[in-house]
Design a protein around this motif. Structure first.
Motif, PDB file in Angstrom:
ATOM      1  N   VAL A   1      73.577 -48.940 -14.135  1.00 46.73           N
ATOM      2  CA  VAL A   1      73.079 -49.776 -13.035  1.00 46.73           C
ATOM      3  C   VAL A   1      72.032 -48.995 -12.238  1.00 46.73           C
ATOM      4  O   VAL A   1      70.988 -49.531 -11.866  1.00 46.73           O
ATOM      5  N   ALA A   2      72.311 -47.713 -12.004  1.00 41.36           N
ATOM      6  CA  ALA A   2      71.366 -46.866 -11.265  1.00 41.36           C
ATOM      7  C   ALA A   2      70.042 -46.738 -12.025  1.00 41.36           C
ATOM      8  O   ALA A   2      68.958 -46.862 -11.431  1.00 41.36           O
ATOM      9  N   ILE A   3      70.122 -46.507 -13.325  1.00 41.91           N
ATOM     10  CA  ILE A   3      68.906 -46.389 -14.147  1.00 41.91           C
ATOM     11  C   ILE A   3      68.126 -47.703 -14.124  1.00 41.91           C
ATOM     12  O   ILE A   3      66.912 -47.719 -13.926  1.00 41.91           O
TER      13      ILE A   3
ATOM     14  N   VAL B   1      69.721 -38.408 -18.783  1.00 41.92           N
ATOM     15  CA  VAL B   1      68.537 -38.566 -17.929  1.00 41.92           C
ATOM     16  C   VAL B   1      68.889 -38.253 -16.477  1.00 41.92           C
ATOM     17  O   VAL B   1      68.160 -37.539 -15.783  1.00 41.92           O
ATOM     18  N   LEU B   2      70.016 -38.767 -16.012  1.00 40.74           N
ATOM     19  CA  LEU B   2      70.425 -38.534 -14.622  1.00 40.74           C
ATOM     20  C   LEU B   2      70.761 -37.062 -14.372  1.00 40.74           C
ATOM     21  O   LEU B   2      70.404 -36.511 -13.334  1.00 40.74           O
TER      22      LEU B   2
ATOM     23  N   LEU C   1      67.734 -35.009 -13.887  1.00 44.31           N
ATOM     24  CA  LEU C   1      67.146 -35.200 -12.553  1.00 44.31           C
ATOM     25  C   LEU C   1      67.987 -34.545 -11.462  1.00 44.31           C
ATOM     26  O   LEU C   1      67.664 -34.650 -10.281  1.00 44.31           O
ATOM     27  N   GLY C   2      69.089 -33.886 -11.849  1.00 42.73           N
ATOM     28  CA  GLY C   2      69.909 -33.155 -10.897  1.00 42.73           C
ATOM     29  C   GLY C   2      71.081 -33.927 -10.321  1.00 42.73           C
ATOM     30  O   GLY C   2      71.703 -33.473  -9.359  1.00 42.73           O
ATOM     31  N   PHE C   3      71.409 -35.073 -10.894  1.00 45.83           N
ATOM     32  CA  PHE C   3      72.543 -35.855 -10.409  1.00 45.83           C
ATOM     33  C   PHE C   3      73.826 -35.408 -11.093  1.00 45.83           C
ATOM     34  O   PHE C   3      73.802 -34.917 -12.226  1.00 45.83           O
TER      35      PHE C   3
END
Length: 113
Positions: free
Chosen positions: A48-50, A79-80, A83-85
């Motif tokens: 959902v975030a992507i 991917v997340l 990005l550092g998540f």
């Protein structure tokens, strides 16, 4: 389909917008099954975030059915993380203390030697 390039700022903006809808997301078909994205103490479905971040950054709808949410390179969790998540297993919360509510506990006294 491959996930388009994203930046952290757009993902965070997507999370801010999604935060108000977390109850509906958790009860609906968009809830994650295995992993959550942990951000500011809240849990979000990674796909959902992507999907929302792609919409914000690239200006088009990117349905969750169009990409994978797995661990493989190029998938949502990967991917997340890039990005550092923080991605955590579903239900992975702080361990419960083995203490009972309203019980009395005392510190164990050490014996002098």
């Amino acid at each position: 389909m491959a996930i388009p390039p994203l930046n952290r700022q757009n993902v965070e903006q997507a999370l801010e917008l999604l935060a108000a809808q977390l109850d509906q997301i958790a009860e609906g078909p968009h809830n994650s099954t295995t992993y959550d994205l942990l951000w500011n103490g809240l849990r979000f479905p990674p796909k959902v975030a992507i999907s929302k971040a792609v919409e914000l950054q690239h200006g088009y709808l990117f349905p969750e059915s169009e990409f994978s949410g797995g661990e493989d390179p190029g998938h949502a969790n990967d991917v997340l993380r890039e990005l550092g998540f923080e991605i955590v297993p579903k239900g992975d919360i702080a361990p419960a203390l083995p203490l009972k509510l309203h019980e009395r506990y005392a510190a164990k006294k050490s014996t002098p030697r």
